[in-house]
Enzyme design. Sequence first.
Site, short mmCIF file in Angstrom:
data_model
loop_
_atom_site.label_atom_id
_atom_site.label_comp_id
_atom_site.label_asym_id
_atom_site.label_seq_id
_atom_site.Cartn_x
_atom_site.Cartn_y
_atom_site.Cartn_z
N ASP A 6 35.14 39.52 48.30
CA ASP A 6 35.23 38.64 47.14
C ASP A 6 36.68 38.38 46.76
O ASP A 6 37.59 39.00 47.30
CB ASP A 6 34.47 39.25 45.94
CG ASP A 6 34.88 40.68 45.62
OD1 ASP A 6 35.80 41.20 46.27
OD2 ASP A 6 34.26 41.27 44.73
N ASN A 60 29.38 46.54 34.78
CA ASN A 60 28.16 45.78 34.43
C ASN A 60 27.13 45.82 35.55
O ASN A 60 26.13 45.10 35.50
CB ASN A 60 28.53 44.32 34.13
CG ASN A 60 29.23 43.65 35.30
OD1 ASN A 60 29.44 44.29 36.33
ND2 ASN A 60 29.57 42.38 35.16
N HIS A 112 27.78 44.98 38.69
CA HIS A 112 27.98 43.98 39.76
C HIS A 112 28.34 44.63 41.09
O HIS A 112 28.85 45.75 41.14
CB HIS A 112 29.00 42.90 39.35
CG HIS A 112 30.44 43.30 39.35
ND1 HIS A 112 31.41 42.60 38.66
CD2 HIS A 112 31.11 44.32 39.95
CE1 HIS A 112 32.58 43.16 38.86
NE2 HIS A 112 32.43 44.21 39.63
N GLU A 166 27.20 39.02 39.78
CA GLU A 166 27.07 39.42 38.39
C GLU A 166 25.60 39.58 38.02
O GLU A 166 24.71 39.07 38.72
CB GLU A 166 27.73 38.35 37.51
CG GLU A 166 29.21 38.13 37.78
CD GLU A 166 30.11 39.25 37.26
OE1 GLU A 166 29.95 40.40 37.72
OE2 GLU A 166 30.98 38.98 36.43
C1 F6R Z 1 36.13 44.46 44.48
C2 F6R Z 1 34.72 44.34 44.11
C3 F6R Z 1 34.22 44.86 42.80
C4 F6R Z 1 34.53 46.34 42.60
C5 F6R Z 1 33.94 46.86 41.30
C6 F6R Z 1 34.38 48.28 41.01
O1 F6R Z 1 36.34 43.84 45.73
O2 F6R Z 1 33.96 43.81 44.84
O3 F6R Z 1 32.83 44.64 42.74
O4 F6R Z 1 34.02 47.08 43.67
O5 F6R Z 1 34.31 46.05 40.23
O6 F6R Z 1 35.77 48.32 40.83
P1 F6R Z 1 36.57 49.70 40.75
O7 F6R Z 1 36.41 50.35 42.08
O8 F6R Z 1 38.00 49.29 40.47
O9 F6R Z 1 35.94 50.49 39.65
#
Ligand code: F6R
Length: 243
Positions: A67, A136, A138, A143
Amino acid sequence: MQLNIYKDYDTLSQNAAAEIIELVNFKPNAVLCLAAGDTPRLTYTLMAERAKHKKTDFTRCTFIGLDEWVGIAPGNEGSCHFFLQTNIFKPLDISPEQIHLFNALSEDLIQECEAMDKLIFEKGGIDLMLVGVGMNGHIGFNEPRVSIDNYSHVVNLDDVSQSVGQKYFKQATTLKKGITLGLKHLLEVRKVLLIANGFKKSEVIKKALEGEISEDMPASVVRMHEQGLVMLDEEAASLLEKK
Ligand code: F6R
């Protein structure tokens, strides 16, 4: 889906790195899709150490971006692009031809999505996807309330992603949209690892693993994957009833 709980973040990261290394040793030209973010940072450091000592060669792998923040340049230190370059591609000595990330500056993001879906198909699919989970629920930028039938798509980021995402940037940054692989990709990969650590993730992990499997909680979809492996440290697992 299988659930493994480790005593701490270090042990979780060692085991996540070991899963990827095992695959690459078995299939040196594996197609990998690896998330950015804080959770997998140590996993990648451990992979880099292994590459440095020439114990595993990642240079024949293909890397697919999960992403990106729309409108954020690859050189911005908060971008997924920058994170992956710094934490994986440079340390693992990956050449540009092996790397396929979304161009989130493209004027035609729909075309970006179509090109990514086509590329994944042409590569014969993704062997291993490593994902974190957002506050959340995701996965990537899928989302809450996303359809499980989506391949790559552009999303409006919800308020949680917009505010939590600020942690990656040196200064306040407008984060309105994301471009991401879809849950349909996640369901089609050969193996998916979902990793989470820390008490801050415990509530979302409880909902994802013990609540309903639902598009309201995208992380719950990992339970639909036969080769889904959820790897948690004890803090992230602390609210689970069934361990
Ligand atoms: C990043 C991604 C996001 C993160 C998620 C958790 O490429 O796809 O979905 O994996 O937001 O982020 P952290 O690891 O920073 O808590």
